[in-house]
Scaffold this motif. Structure first.
Motif, short mmCIF file in Angstrom:
data_model
loop_
_atom_site.label_atom_id
_atom_site.label_comp_id
_atom_site.label_asym_id
_atom_site.label_seq_id
_atom_site.Cartn_x
_atom_site.Cartn_y
_atom_site.Cartn_z
N ALA A 201 0.51 -1.35 0.33
CA ALA A 201 -0.06 -0.24 0.02
C ALA A 201 1.34 1.20 0.11
O ALA A 201 0.61 1.83 -0.71
CB ALA A 201 -1.27 0.01 1.11
N ASP A 202 1.87 1.23 0.20
CA ASP A 202 2.81 2.14 1.02
C ASP A 202 3.83 2.17 -0.25
O ASP A 202 3.77 4.07 -0.87
CB ASP A 202 4.14 2.40 2.21
N ARG A 203 4.15 1.56 -1.45
CA ARG A 203 4.46 1.27 -2.12
C ARG A 203 3.87 2.48 -3.64
O ARG A 203 4.15 3.28 -4.15
CB ARG A 203 5.03 0.07 -3.31
N TRP A 204 2.70 1.80 -3.41
CA TRP A 204 1.32 2.26 -4.66
C TRP A 204 1.26 3.44 -4.72
O TRP A 204 1.04 4.41 -5.36
CB TRP A 204 0.13 1.86 -4.30
N VAL A 205 0.53 4.98 -3.08
CA VAL A 205 0.21 5.93 -2.52
C VAL A 205 1.36 6.53 -3.34
O VAL A 205 1.30 7.72 -3.32
CB VAL A 205 -0.40 5.97 -1.31
N GLN A 206 3.05 6.16 -2.94
CA GLN A 206 3.77 6.62 -2.90
C GLN A 206 3.73 7.01 -4.76
O GLN A 206 4.68 8.37 -5.31
CB GLN A 206 5.11 6.18 -2.88
N ILE A 207 3.53 5.98 -5.37
CA ILE A 207 3.00 6.38 -6.91
C ILE A 207 2.59 7.42 -7.41
O ILE A 207 3.03 8.29 -8.44
CB ILE A 207 3.14 4.88 -7.84
N ILE A 208 1.69 7.48 -6.71
CA ILE A 208 0.61 8.89 -7.09
C ILE A 208 1.14 9.61 -6.43
O ILE A 208 0.83 10.61 -6.94
CB ILE A 208 -0.96 8.56 -6.30
N ASP A 209 1.73 9.86 -5.19
CA ASP A 209 2.74 10.94 -4.50
C ASP A 209 3.70 11.72 -6.18
O ASP A 209 3.69 12.91 -5.52
CB ASP A 209 3.68 10.45 -3.44
N GLN A 210 4.00 10.48 -6.59
CA GLN A 210 5.15 11.75 -7.96
C GLN A 210 4.69 11.89 -8.72
O GLN A 210 5.45 12.46 -9.20
CB GLN A 210 6.24 10.25 -7.46
N GLY A 211 2.87 11.49 -8.72
CA GLY A 211 2.09 12.00 -10.10
C GLY A 211 2.69 10.91 -10.96
O GLY A 211 1.70 11.08 -12.42
N ASP A 212 2.47 9.92 -11.39
CA ASP A 212 2.77 8.98 -12.37
C ASP A 212 1.02 7.75 -12.02
O ASP A 212 1.89 7.02 -11.41
CB ASP A 212 3.89 8.25 -11.76
N THR B 183 -6.47 8.18 -15.08
CA THR B 183 -5.48 9.45 -15.21
C THR B 183 -6.44 10.45 -14.88
O THR B 183 -5.21 11.33 -13.76
CB THR B 183 -4.17 9.52 -15.71
N GLN B 184 -7.09 10.94 -14.81
CA GLN B 184 -7.97 12.16 -15.10
C GLN B 184 -8.13 12.69 -13.92
O GLN B 184 -8.28 13.35 -13.78
CB GLN B 184 -8.80 11.83 -16.12
N THR B 185 -8.62 11.19 -13.34
CA THR B 185 -9.55 11.71 -11.99
C THR B 185 -8.55 11.98 -11.04
O THR B 185 -8.79 13.61 -10.36
CB THR B 185 -10.30 10.26 -11.28
N LEU B 186 -7.17 10.52 -11.05
CA LEU B 186 -5.72 11.34 -9.85
C LEU B 186 -6.10 13.37 -10.02
O LEU B 186 -5.64 14.28 -9.62
CB LEU B 186 -4.90 10.72 -9.93
N GLY C 154 -3.74 19.29 -3.69
CA GLY C 154 -2.05 20.43 -3.88
C GLY C 154 -1.43 18.34 -3.31
O GLY C 154 -1.43 17.43 -3.01
N LYS C 155 0.21 19.24 -3.29
CA LYS C 155 1.12 18.41 -2.24
C LYS C 155 0.59 17.28 -1.10
O LYS C 155 0.43 17.70 -0.70
CB LYS C 155 2.21 18.76 -2.73
N THR D 133 -3.54 11.69 6.30
CA THR D 133 -3.17 11.38 5.79
C THR D 133 -3.10 14.02 5.28
O THR D 133 -3.86 14.76 5.43
CB THR D 133 -2.99 11.72 3.97
N ALA D 134 -2.00 14.59 5.15
CA ALA D 134 -1.83 15.37 5.59
C ALA D 134 -1.72 16.28 3.66
O ALA D 134 -0.38 15.93 3.15
CB ALA D 134 -1.70 16.62 6.23
N PHE D 135 -2.69 17.25 3.01
CA PHE D 135 -2.01 17.88 2.06
C PHE D 135 -1.92 19.29 1.57
O PHE D 135 -2.50 19.80 3.12
CB PHE D 135 -2.80 17.45 0.79
N GLU D 136 -1.48 19.91 0.73
CA GLU D 136 -1.47 21.39 0.74
C GLU D 136 -3.08 21.95 0.92
O GLU D 136 -3.19 22.52 2.16
CB GLU D 136 -0.89 21.81 -0.30
#
Length: 135
Positions: free
Chosen positions: A30-41, A63-66, A74-75, A105-108
């Motif tokens: 799960a951690d690896r997968w959300v990190q992929i999203i965090d990186q914008g991929d 991809t459009q939804t994300l 935000g980040k 989770t905290a986003f900008e």
């Protein structure tokens, strides 16, 4: 008698070690997968999800939804693991083995988000994401 008790103690410790390792692997997946999203991929996150996930949403839709969600939130600033739950069935999903990993989770632009990642066990014993929710 002592030898038998020692064998049980060793067996229990080995079994508990296996369970801990299995839990760590799903949490790490799960951690690896959300990190992929965090990186914008976003496309990569879709490609690494479970086939059931991919059948429910196209790569383009995902991809459009994300992209829209990322524009609103935000980040990612901070993600804290909260809980992990095991389920054998989920509403609208086939019977199987599921793990639900929840983060705070905290986003900008959204400082208090409950982020939920649902994983399913595949035929080869690996864990893949089959659901992702933000609240």
């Amino acid at each position: 008698m002592r030898r038998w008790i020692s064998c049980i103690a060793v067996s229990l410790s080995l079994l508990s070690g296996t369970a801990i390792a299995a839990d760590q692997s799903t949490h790490e997946a799960a951690d690896r997968w959300v990190q992929i999203i965090d990186q914008g991929d976003f496309a990569k996150s879709w490609k690494e999800a479970d086939a059931g996930f991919q059948a429910n949403v196209s790569e383009l839709q995902w991809t459009q939804t994300l992209q829209q969600i990322h524009a609103q939130t935000g980040k990612m600033l901070k993600r804290e693991f909260k809980t992990e739950d095991i389920k054998s069935d989920l509403p609208g999903a086939p019977a199987g083995k599921y793990k639900i990993v929840v983060y705070q989770t905290a986003f900008e632009k959204a400082p208090q988000v409950k982020e939920t990642v649902v994983l399913t066990e595949t035929k080869d014993g690996s864990w893949k994401v089959t659901g992702y929710f933000l609240q």
